[in-house]
Design a protein around this motif. Structure first.
Motif, PDB file in Angstrom:
ATOM      1  N   ASP A  78       0.820  -1.331   0.045  1.00 30.31           N
ATOM      2  CA  ASP A  78       0.044  -0.046  -0.007  1.00 30.31           C
ATOM      3  C   ASP A  78       0.889   1.200   0.163  1.00 30.31           C
ATOM      4  N   TYR A  96       0.527  -2.739 -10.258  1.00 28.35           N
ATOM      5  CA  TYR A  96      -0.256  -1.446 -10.516  1.00 28.35           C
ATOM      6  C   TYR A  96       0.240  -0.795 -11.917  1.00 28.35           C
ATOM      7  N   ASN A 149      -7.960   6.885  -4.545  1.00 31.49           N
ATOM      8  CA  ASN A 149      -6.562   6.777  -4.542  1.00 31.49           C
ATOM      9  C   ASN A 149      -5.873   7.849  -3.894  1.00 31.49           C
ATOM     10  N   GLN A 153      -3.877   9.159  -0.722  1.00 28.49           N
ATOM     11  CA  GLN A 153      -2.413   9.619  -0.640  1.00 28.49           C
ATOM     12  C   GLN A 153      -2.215  10.887   0.021  1.00 28.49           C
ATOM     13  N   ILE A 199      -2.239   3.379  -9.061  1.00 25.75           N
ATOM     14  CA  ILE A 199      -3.825   3.138  -8.682  1.00 25.75           C
ATOM     15  C   ILE A 199      -3.946   1.703  -8.080  1.00 25.75           C
ATOM     16  N   LEU A 205      -7.837  -0.930  -0.836  1.00 23.78           N
ATOM     17  CA  LEU A 205      -7.669  -0.063   0.214  1.00 23.78           C
ATOM     18  C   LEU A 205      -8.482  -0.068   1.383  1.00 23.78           C
TER      19      LEU A 205
END
Length: 545
Positions: A78, A96, A149, A153, A199, A205
């Motif tokens: 992650d 990713y 996303n 972040q 992403i 997540l």
């Protein structure tokens, strides 16, 4: 004079240690087509771009690669939670896709995004999401997923400084994202090529253990993960770039000991590996049983990091003395075998901010000793600890600099620490000095997270209004000349304050069996990307017939 003799003897022993085991054939540090020496910053010689020059007319489908990584990534994948280094990024680029990619010429190109465009004053950016793509869990890639996303972040402590100018991220239609800034932000599209722009599926997540069960849109799907042993990915048959990837499977095996990693490659236990060990790169250049791709594009700096909040490193004169005690040319000859360029700051040749002369102190042991004697007369003896990861390579270099500092009257004890514990202590600022590698990238704004005082913990605990001011101009200005001038100003300030003890700019290499080909990424719409900062793409990798 006796001290100089002891240092010369140590350098001689370590020269034999790194040159006596080569596979033969190549001169130390002698790359094909090299055009000059490497001792001074920016010295003329062939620049290594990280592109694989072997052309593949008819890629073979199927098969697997076993990849030897420089580190374990047990913290997870992650990228909002953990700094994603070369080993992490090498894995992440299989699972990713990033919104943008910086190609080998430094141009930012859309990738998972169809386009990323600013308004006239760069206070707003619009991301058009490429249509028809699904995550590995079957859910669609759309604007909502990108918003999820980017919000994750920008609320991460890891990225506070990087994404501080973002005021809001909203979906402006099913496949369009609008990012409003608090002020002009010139390099936001560059940030989207970093792990910030990788992403991840919203389901990942949201999951409790999502970091260890990664889900993306990439060419490979995550299969299994055995900590400290291996991580396996398999071909994504539904990948949005039809016909890719070529490989069926990639198995990543962490092995922090570079000498062991090279031995595994030669023994056939792994098929490909990466390394920034200059002495191993020099040896591999003469080994006809492996194929070598080298890169210094947008390179990192190898340096000794000082905790400037602790005495005596909070005294700039002591920092200058420690710098003047280091014979970086000797380190380059003995430990790096002439492979690397001597560094005088964080910006290597070819990047905005590079200067031939940053004002960083040169080698002058007599002047260093005078400074140390003056300081110790007023404050008592200097005794420091240098924290390094557990590794024979790190230990050998540490012994050289330990002796150099001893020559000017500074006692430095070596403290070897397990790698993950090393990273945690570095994060907490629990050290006097550390052996470090950082600061690479295509744009100077990428360094903001490490130096700006608005960050969670600037690297080395520096807090300097002049550094902040230069970084603010780099971020906000739309004038390339002004941004370049501010990057140069920043470089001079770091040189004057000696916040870091520069050693060399990194050269990375991927070493592979001769039948491993296709190590470049062909970017939709044009351009290609290769090995940069220790990681590269396996989307086009295959085994040669």
């Amino acid at each position: 004079m006796a001290r100089i003799h002891r240092l010369s003897a140590l350098l001689g022993v370590l020269t034999l240690a790194v040159t006596g085991c080569g596979a033969g054939g190549a001169e130390p540090g002698g790359a094909p087509g090299a055009t000059g020496a490497t001792g001074s910053p920016g010295a003329a010689r062939e620049f290594r771009t990280g592109l694989d020059t072997v052309k593949v007319a008819d890629p073979v489908r199927g098969g697997q690669l076993v990849y030897g990584l420089e580190a374990d990534v047990s913290a997870g994948l992650d990228t909002s939670k953990w700094y994603c280094g070369p080993a992490c990024r090498t894995i992440a680029k299989t699972i990713y896709d990033p919104l943008t990619v910086v190609d080998s010429g430094g141009t930012v190109r859309p990738y998972l995004a169809e386009s990323v465009e600013p308004n006239a004053d760069r206070t707003e950016w619009t991301i058009k999401v490429r249509p028809g793509i699904r995550f590995h869990d079957g859910t669609p890639l759309d604007a909502a997923a990108v918003v999820t996303n980017l919000e994750k972040q920008r609320t991460s402590p890891l990225n506070t400084a990087a994404l501080a100018p973002v005021a809001s991220v909203t979906a402006d239609g099913p496949m369009s994202v609008r990012v409003k800034m608090k002020g002009p932000s010139s390099a936001f599209n560059v940030w989207l090529s970093t792990p910030i722009g990788y992403i991840m599926a919203p389901s990942m997540l949201a999951a409790k253990n999502g970091a260890h069960n990664p889900v993306g849109t990439g060419p490979f799907r995550f299969v299994e993960w055995k900590a400290a042993d291996h991580l396996t990915v398999e071909r994504n048959a539904e990948y949005w770039q039809k016909g890719l990837p070529y490989l069926d499977r990639v198995v990543f095996r962490p092995n922090p000991d570079v000498e062991s990693r090279v031995a595994a490659l030669r023994a056939g236990d792994i098929d490909v590996m990466h390394t920034d060990s200059a002495d191993q790169i020099a040896k591999l250049r003469g080994d006809t049983s492996v194929r070598l791709v080298e890169s210094e594009l947008f390179g990192e700096s190898n340096y000794f990091q000082l905790n400037v909040k602790r005495a005596p490193m909070n005294d700039v004169n002591v920092r200058r003395a420690l710098a003047m005690a280091l014979d970086r040319d000797a380190i380059g000859r003995t430990r790096n075998r002439g492979v690397t360029r001597v560094a005088n700051g964080p910006f290597p040749p070819g990047t905005p901010g590079y200067l031939d002369n940053t004002g960083y102190p040169g080698y002058d042991p007599a002047a260093a000793r005078a400074i140390i004697e003056k300081y110790e007369a007023a404050n008592g003896p200097i005794s420091l600890k240098l924290m390094i990861p557990q590794s024979p390579t790190h230990a050998k270099t540490a012994q050289v600099v330990q002796q150099m500092w001893k020559e000017v009257g500074v006692d430095v004890a070596l403290e070897q620490v397990e790698f993950n514990a090393f990273l945690e202590r570095d994060r907490r600022g629990d050290y006097d000095m550390t052996d470090a590698r950082l600061f690479g990238g295509a744009d100077p704004d990428l360094q903001r997270r490490w130096w700006h005082s608005s960050g969670a913990s600037p690297v080395g605990n520096i807090s300097d209004p002049q550094v902040d001011a230069a970084l603010d101009v780099i971020r906000s200005s739309t004038d390339p000349a002004q941004r370049k001038a501010s990057a140069e100003q920043l470089n001079r300030r770091l040189g004057d304050q000696v916040n870091y003890l520069w050693v060399n700019w990194t050269v990375w290499a991927v070493a592979a069996k001769p039948d491993v080909v296709g190590l470049n990424l062909q970017i939709p719409g044009g351009g290609q990307a290769g090995l940069v900062l220790g990681d590269h793409w396996l989307t086009y990798a295959s085994r040669k017939r």
